[in-house]
Design an enzyme around this catalytic site. Structure first.
Site, short mmCIF file in Angstrom:
data_model
loop_
_atom_site.label_atom_id
_atom_site.label_comp_id
_atom_site.label_asym_id
_atom_site.label_seq_id
_atom_site.Cartn_x
_atom_site.Cartn_y
_atom_site.Cartn_z
N LYS A 1 0.87 -1.28 -0.03
CA LYS A 1 -0.05 -0.05 -0.05
C LYS A 1 0.99 1.18 -0.07
O LYS A 1 2.02 1.23 0.54
CB LYS A 1 -0.63 -0.08 1.36
CG LYS A 1 -2.08 -0.83 1.25
CD LYS A 1 -2.93 -0.76 2.44
CE LYS A 1 -4.09 -1.47 2.52
NZ LYS A 1 -5.08 -1.31 1.44
N ARG B 1 -10.49 -11.29 1.45
CA ARG B 1 -11.57 -12.14 0.86
C ARG B 1 -10.81 -13.47 0.99
O ARG B 1 -11.46 -14.42 0.73
CB ARG B 1 -12.02 -11.82 -0.72
CG ARG B 1 -10.61 -11.55 -1.27
CD ARG B 1 -11.04 -10.63 -2.81
NE ARG B 1 -10.99 -9.31 -2.54
CZ ARG B 1 -11.29 -8.24 -3.37
NH1 ARG B 1 -11.52 -8.65 -4.60
NH2 ARG B 1 -11.33 -6.87 -3.06
N1 BES Z 1 -8.46 -3.47 4.19
C1 BES Z 1 -8.38 -3.12 2.71
C2 BES Z 1 -9.83 -2.19 2.60
C3 BES Z 1 -9.74 -0.78 2.99
C4 BES Z 1 -8.91 0.15 2.66
C5 BES Z 1 -10.72 -0.43 4.17
C6 BES Z 1 -9.18 1.41 3.10
C7 BES Z 1 -10.53 0.74 4.55
C8 BES Z 1 -9.96 1.66 3.83
C9 BES Z 1 -8.58 -4.13 1.86
O1 BES Z 1 -7.66 -5.24 2.24
C10 BES Z 1 -7.84 -3.88 0.53
O2 BES Z 1 -6.65 -3.42 0.57
N2 BES Z 1 -8.74 -3.72 -0.48
C11 BES Z 1 -8.21 -3.14 -1.79
C12 BES Z 1 -8.84 -4.24 -2.84
C13 BES Z 1 -8.17 -3.96 -4.16
C14 BES Z 1 -6.97 -4.55 -3.88
C15 BES Z 1 -9.00 -4.93 -5.23
C16 BES Z 1 -8.80 -2.02 -2.02
O3 BES Z 1 -9.87 -1.58 -1.35
O4 BES Z 1 -7.98 -1.13 -2.37
MN MN Z 2 -5.61 -5.34 1.89
#
Ligand code: BES
Ligand code: MN
Ligand code: ZN
Length: 503
Positions: A280, A354
């Site tokens: 990230k 997921r």
């Molecule tokens: N934990 C995150 C989702 C999230 C991001 C929750 C920011 C709250 C604030 C999740 O694991 C994630 O990283 N999801 C990705 C999915 C993508 C790679 C398809 C996202 O939402 O960017």
């Molecule tokens: Mn994630």
């Protein structure tokens, strides 16, 4: 804080503080009017001087009001009567409680429950008052070297019921409010703890502690070796990059006839989400310590449920891992086999929620549950779609979606349903495995994530709550909210009423 319910005239209350509502344009609430008449127009005279208009968030504290039995009167502005909805009622209660705390009063009798909130009964207002009070009093000081002395002047809040007949319902409302608030507090505490403390091992320990505190809750923790034996390839793929061992926490609370199929709650417990090899960006990454709030809300719902001794059978399944980029970490393109036997091409290691949930959902099948609800901070896309007010709701079983939407309305902890249509499934096609864990496009990200989970819930009556936008607040008020513990507890309360409590 201690709460109780009382009926009786406001002018007869011998109390450190009487709390009365004033609507906009100096209109007295029914109880304020009753009080005013008993005190020869004391309030109307006072308001005429222009110190209080009755606008929302306005307050006026009167010390030693003459010819009354109380030491103080707190007048709370309530805005326009016809605009008074659920949210405003909570706002008014929050303002009242915060103000009470800055006075010297150790106890108060609150008549704000006489406010006219559209289609809400007295017991609803009493329960919300308790929850709102506990919400504003919450402090998280575990990691401050100098503890702020908790300003605990106010110790007892007495909430008014309109008459004696309403007392039993009011008392039940207090019990519910107190239990939900305790669940919310547990969820907030766990969520607020930093990632170096709140690890999968910590969550497992906390679950064991909960079962020691409430022995009706049975806890079992599956270790990595057991998960390997079972074949939880998707969950284990997420844990590979971390030095922290993964855990699968299984909680059981059985308090209804054996024959009744349990309700299962599944909570995403990523104790820190760096994104893994699909790292990230740095901005606000600290907030990924909240990525276990789904797990925390399962524990919170259990906490509320046992305190109320609800006659339900409840199972909790909490997959918990830390998502890190390490030498052993899963790489984009790696293919794993899930517990269901379906293979997954992991194109993005940041779509890890997921992966742990799909194995947890398959694991749920062994409990033959009536319904399964998973709770997860699953997608940033859910925040884009809905903002930070409702939870995103998805379900393969319309009656379940309906029940959860209703529970959210009742509990003032709302969800909003998004579609789970077949059309979205093709986004997950993979050239190499049964499916990919992400789509190549960003379109409908929250829905695509739910569609992924749906492939593992075919044998279940299942719903998914995406709490990415609701589990915590960002910015100056950064911190866990404890949502959706009120919604989940309400859902369970509604099931009990549906079953008439017994068989
Ligand atoms: N934990 C995150 C989702 C999230 C991001 C929750 C920011 C709250 C604030 C999740 O694991 C994630 O990283 N999801 C990705 C999915 C993508 C790679 C398809 C996202 O939402 O960017
Ligand atoms: Mn994630
Ligand atoms: Zn995540």
């Amino acid at each position: 804080m201690e709460f109780s319910v009382k009926s009786g005239n406001p002018e007869k209350q011998r109390t450190a503080c009487l709390v009365l509502g004033i609507y906009e344009s100096k209109r007295l609430s029914p109880t304020a009017e009753q009080f005013d008449r008993a005190c020869a127009g004391y309030l109307t005279n006072l308001l005429r001087r222009g110190d209080m208009e009755g606008r929302l968030d306005q307050i006026l504290l009167l010390i030693q009001p003459p010819k009354t039995l109380c030491d103080r009167i707190l007048l709370v502005g309530c805005g326009k009567e016809r605009d008074l909805d659920d949210r405003r009622f909570r706002q008014i209660m929050a303002k009242a409680v915060t103000t009470l705390h800055s006075t010297g009063a150790t106890e108060a009798v609150c008549y704000l429950t006489d406010l006219n909130v559209k289609s809400r009964e007295n017991d609803w207002k009493i329960r919300q008052a308790v929850e709102a009070a506990e919400e504003v009093l919450y402090q998280f000081n575990e990691f401050k070297s100098k503890k702020e002395p908790p300003r605990r002047t106010l110790r007892k809040l007495i909430l008014a019921a309109p008459n004696r007949r309403e007392l039993p319902a009011g008392e039940q409302a207090v019990r519910e409010g107190v239990a939900i608030a305790a669940g919310v507090r547990l969820t907030r505490d766990l969520g607020n703890r930093p990632g170096n403390v709140c690890t999968p091992t910590h969550l497992a320990e906390q679950s064991r502690q909960l079962s020691e505190q409430f022995p009706v809750i049975k806890v079992e923790v599956l270790e990595q070796a057991e998960m390997e034996k079972l074949g939880m390839g998707a969950l284990l793929a997420v844990a590979r990059g971390s030095a922290q061992p993964p855990k699968l926490i299984v909680l059981e609370y059985r308090n209804a006839p054996k024959a009744r199929k349990p309700i299962a709650l599944v909570g995403k417990g990523v104790t820190f989400d760096t994104g893994g090899i699909s790292l990230k960006p740095g901005a606000e990454m600290d907030e990924m310590k909240f990525d276990m709030c789904g797990a925390a809300s399962v524990l919170g719902a259990f906490r509320a449920c046992v305190e109320l001794q609800l006659p339900v059978n409840l199972v909790g399944v909490v997959p918990t891992v830390e998502n890190m980029p390490g030498g052993q970490a899963t790489k984009p393109g790696d293919i794993v086999t899930s517990l269901s036997g379906q293979t997954i091409e992991i194109l993005n290691t940041d779509a890890e929620g997921r992966l742990i949930l799909c194995d947890a959902l398959t694991y749920c099948e062994r409990f033959d549950p009536a319904t399964v609800i998973d709770i997860a901070t699953l997608t940033g896309a859910c925040i884009i779609a809905l903002g930070r007010h409702p939870h995103g709701l998805f379900s393969n079983h319309p009656p379940l979606a309906h029940d959860l939407l209703n529970a959210g309305e009742t509990a003032a902890d709302r969800a909003w349903e998004l579609p789970l249509w077949e059309e979205y499934q093709e986004a997950l096609n993979s050239n190499f495995a049964d499916m990919a864990n992400v789509s190549g496009k960003r379109d409908g990200g929250a829905i695509v994530a739910a569609c992924f989970l749906a492939r593992f819930a075919k044998k279940l009556h299942w719903a998914h709550l995406d709490i990415a936008g609701t589990a915590w607040k960002t910015g100056k008020e950064k911190g866990a909210t404890g949502r959706p513990v009120p919604l989940l507890t309400q859902y369970l309360l509604d099931r009990v009423n549906e079953n008439g409590g017994g068989e």
